[in-house]
Structure formats: C-alpha cells, structure tokens
Write an enzyme that holds these catalytic residues in place. Structure first.
Site, short mmCIF file in Angstrom:
data_model
loop_
_atom_site.label_atom_id
_atom_site.label_comp_id
_atom_site.label_asym_id
_atom_site.label_seq_id
_atom_site.Cartn_x
_atom_site.Cartn_y
_atom_site.Cartn_z
N THR A 1 37.71 52.59 42.10
CA THR A 1 39.03 52.43 41.48
C THR A 1 39.42 53.63 40.61
O THR A 1 38.59 54.40 40.15
CB THR A 1 39.05 51.15 40.64
OG1 THR A 1 37.93 51.16 39.75
CG2 THR A 1 38.98 49.91 41.50
N SER B 1 40.97 44.82 47.77
CA SER B 1 42.03 44.02 47.16
C SER B 1 42.84 43.20 48.16
O SER B 1 43.28 42.10 47.83
CB SER B 1 42.99 44.94 46.39
OG SER B 1 42.30 45.63 45.38
N CYS C 1 31.84 53.24 39.37
CA CYS C 1 32.60 52.23 38.62
C CYS C 1 33.13 52.89 37.33
O CYS C 1 32.36 53.49 36.59
CB CYS C 1 31.69 51.06 38.27
SG CYS C 1 32.52 49.85 37.24
C1 LIG Z 1 37.72 42.82 41.24
C2 LIG Z 1 37.06 44.07 41.76
C3 LIG Z 1 35.69 44.21 41.63
C4 LIG Z 1 35.05 45.37 42.12
N1 LIG Z 1 33.70 45.48 41.99
C5 LIG Z 1 33.06 46.57 42.51
C6 LIG Z 1 31.64 46.67 42.48
O1 LIG Z 1 30.92 45.77 42.01
N2 LIG Z 1 31.07 47.81 42.98
C7 LIG Z 1 31.81 48.84 43.54
O2 LIG Z 1 31.24 49.83 43.99
N3 LIG Z 1 33.16 48.73 43.62
C8 LIG Z 1 33.80 47.64 43.12
N4 LIG Z 1 35.17 47.54 43.23
C9 LIG Z 1 35.93 48.61 43.88
C10 LIG Z 1 36.25 48.27 45.35
O3 LIG Z 1 35.07 48.12 46.11
C11 LIG Z 1 37.16 49.37 45.98
O4 LIG Z 1 36.47 50.61 45.96
C12 LIG Z 1 38.47 49.54 45.27
O5 LIG Z 1 38.99 48.29 44.83
C13 LIG Z 1 39.53 50.22 46.14
O6 LIG Z 1 39.75 49.50 47.32
P1 LIG Z 1 40.96 48.42 47.51
O7 LIG Z 1 42.23 49.10 47.10
O8 LIG Z 1 40.89 48.04 48.96
O9 LIG Z 1 40.64 47.27 46.60
C14 LIG Z 1 35.83 46.40 42.74
C15 LIG Z 1 37.21 46.24 42.88
C16 LIG Z 1 37.84 45.09 42.40
C17 LIG Z 1 39.34 44.96 42.59
#
Ligand SMILES: Cc1cc2nc3c(=O)[nH]c(=O)nc-3n(C[C@H](O)[C@H](O)[C@H](O)COP(=O)(O)O)c2cc1C
Length: 308
Positions: free
Chosen positions: A197, A270, A134
């Site tokens: 992210t 997302s 994170c």
């Molecule tokens: C609102 C939000 C909250 C997230 N919370 C976590 C989390 O608690 N733990 C974690 O490992 N990743 C967290 N992520 C990251 C996602 O699991 C993922 O790795 C990242 O968003 C990329 O994937 P995507 O483009 O499909 O969203 C979060 C992402 C978003 C957008």
C-alpha cells in the site's frame, strides 16, 4: 493449462493478495473455490500481534466523502497469531483447496524471518512471500524494506533456509523501487511482488483528528493502480526475475494493463471486498480479451516496453 509464476504452478494467474481473507484455512479454501489461481496468507510474524486500534480500515470517497469510492486506507498493524498457531490454517487450505498456498511472512530482521519460515515449513507452503513493505508497522515491513542492504540480507537468509520459491513484496514508498528490486534479486529472490500500500492519511475536518486509530496508514484500491503500473514497468525493465503485479486491480482491463507493464501474474486485494467472484470474472474477461485480439498470454507480458 498451468501458469507458472516464479516456480509456483498456478491454476490461473489471478492470486489472492496478502492480508485479505488469508486469515484462516476456511477463508482461503473459499477463495480458491471461487476461482483464485493461488492464495497468499495474511502476513505471519514471530510473535502474536493484536494490531492497531480501530478504526483500522476506511473507504476513501471523492467529493468531501459523499462521492464515489476511489480506494481504501488501512492500518491493521499486521495482526496475526504467529507461526505456531498458523500452521494448521495452511494445512487446512492445502488439504481442502486445490491451488497453491503462499505464506506471507514478516519479522524485524533475518533471524525473525528465518524462524517464521522454518516454523511454517511443516505445513508445506508452496512458496514464501517476504513482507518487506507494510507501511504502518514500526520496525517491520517498509521500515526495513526501504533499505537495499536489509532486503538482500533477509532474502538470502530465507532462501538459504527453505527449499521452496521465495517472493519479495516491495514498497512503493521509496525514491527508486528498482534499487530495492535489484537487492531482492541479488539475495536470490525467485520473484518480486509490487506493490504494497501507498502511505497516506485522512483527517476528520469536524474534529481535527486523524481518522485511523494509527493516525496514518496505507492506501489500496483503484486510486493506486497507476502507481503500481509504473512500479511494475520499472521493475520489469531492471530485473531478470519475474514481477507479480498488485495494486488497484478490479477488472480484466486492469489485469491486462498490469501484464503489459511487465507482470507475469497478478494479485487482487481490495476488489475482493466488492465481489467474492472477482477472480473468475477477471480471468474469464482476460481470456476473452486475448481471444478477441489474438494475443498469446506470454505475448502480453511487458508489451508496453516493446511499443516504442
Ligand atoms: C486490509 C488490508 C490488509 C493488508 N494486509 C497485508 C498483509 O498482511 N501483508 C501484505 O504484504 N500486504 C497486505 N496488504 C496489502 C495488499 O496485499 C496489497 O498489496 C494492496 O492492498 C494493494 O492491492 P489492492 O489495491 O488490490 O488492494 C493489505 C491490504 C489491505 C487493504
């Protein structure tokens, strides 16, 4: 057919990513009923955390904010009720959904990680995913996950403490993600998950203020997909353990691309904001693609590495 991702038998290889709808047993059950092959919980830590001030999540739009959405920026700050309160949510999802539940956990050091993992074990998660990635929680996530020695030590400590598979989620915000992946592997990880992210910031030009309450955050959604594909590609080349791909997947074509880079399964985050039927749509599209092109599932994994 059952798909095995690093020791976890999945209903299908599309998994809910951590932090999106993984906050309650009821929401995880709904995601499973809507077609996810497994779910990852919100990251759970050693003590309750309220998270960062709002705004904590915004959409990113091209053309000065008026154009197409190309991603999201969030700095939630790992809000969670801590492991003591969360066991009941995992129990609920395990009882009411018919797919594996993977517990995402975080902490500031190996002692924290082990305490959270042991605290959640009675709820029988099917695996643990270590959030060492994170980008917006001081002293946690990428702060420790950017250093191979910490990644290896924490992975080995959790692996020693639990008897279910341990996945390690990696940050792309490093010079060389292979070194971090190798450290996870050396610590005994059953798989790596890439990516969390991508560190970013948005400033409001009318006030001069950063928009997020935490000022900076992490980008997700379509714009980060090429970053994720390259990370997965590099990890597949360097590691012997499976790689689970995540970042910007919103259609079956994205899933196939991530698999060709080297992913054995994918996580979707997302894109769930766009449609709650995303898992069944992506998996149906991927199956159709494989049928039309005569590809076996395993043949797709790492295909781009063999095209030279
Ligand atoms: C609102 C939000 C909250 C997230 N919370 C976590 C989390 O608690 N733990 C974690 O490992 N990743 C967290 N992520 C990251 C996602 O699991 C993922 O790795 C990242 O968003 C990329 O994937 P995507 O483009 O499909 O969203 C979060 C992402 C978003 C957008």
């Amino acid at each position: 057919m059952v798909y095995i991702a690093a020791g976890v038998p999945l209903k299908n290889p599309t998994i809910l990513a951590a932090g999106i709808l993984g906050t309650t047993g009821a929401s995880m059950t709904r995601v499973i009923q809507n077609g996810a092959g497994a779910v990852v919980t919100k990251s759970i830590g050693p003590v309750p955390v309220y998270g960062h001030a709002n705004p904590s999540m915004i959409t990113l739009n091209a053309d000065g904010g008026k154009g197409q959405t190309f991603g999201y920026l969030n700095a939630m700050g790992l809000p969670n009720p801590s492991y003591g309160e969360f066991t009941q949510e995992i129990e609920f999802a395990k009882k009411n959904g018919d797919a594996p539940v993977i517990a995402s956990i975080f902490g500031g050091d190996s002692k924290d990680f082990v305490a959270v993992a042991e605290g959640l074990m009675p709820s029988k998660p099917d695996a643990f995913e270590l959030n060492l990635s994170c980008p917006h929680a001081k002293g946690y996530g990428a702060d420790i996950g950017s250093q191979p020695c910490h990644v290896e030590e924490i992975t080995a400590a959790v692996k020693n403490a639990v008897d279910v598979p341990v996945w390690v989620k990696l940050t792309p915000n490093v010079a060389n993600i292979k070194d971090i992946g190798l450290a996870a592997q050396a610590g005994g990880a059953d798989a790596v998950v890439a990516i969390n992210t991508v560190r970013g910031m948005v400033i409001d030009i009318h006030s001069g203020w950063p928009v997020l309450g935490n000022r900076a955050g992490g980008m997700s959604g379509p714009a980060v997909k090429p970053v994720a594909v390259k990370c997965v590609y590099d990890l597949y080349e360097a590691l012997e353990i499976p790689v689970i791909g995540v970042g910007g997947i919103s259609c079956y074509e994205d899933m196939i691309e991530m698999m060709m880079a080297g992913a054995s399964a994918v996580q979707i985050g997302s894109a769930v904001y766009e449609s709650d039927r995303i898992f069944e749509n992506i998996w149906a599209g991927a199956q159709q693609f494989m049928k039309e092109n005569g590809y076996a599932f395993d043949e797709l994994i790492g295909m781009a590495h063999r095209r030279k």
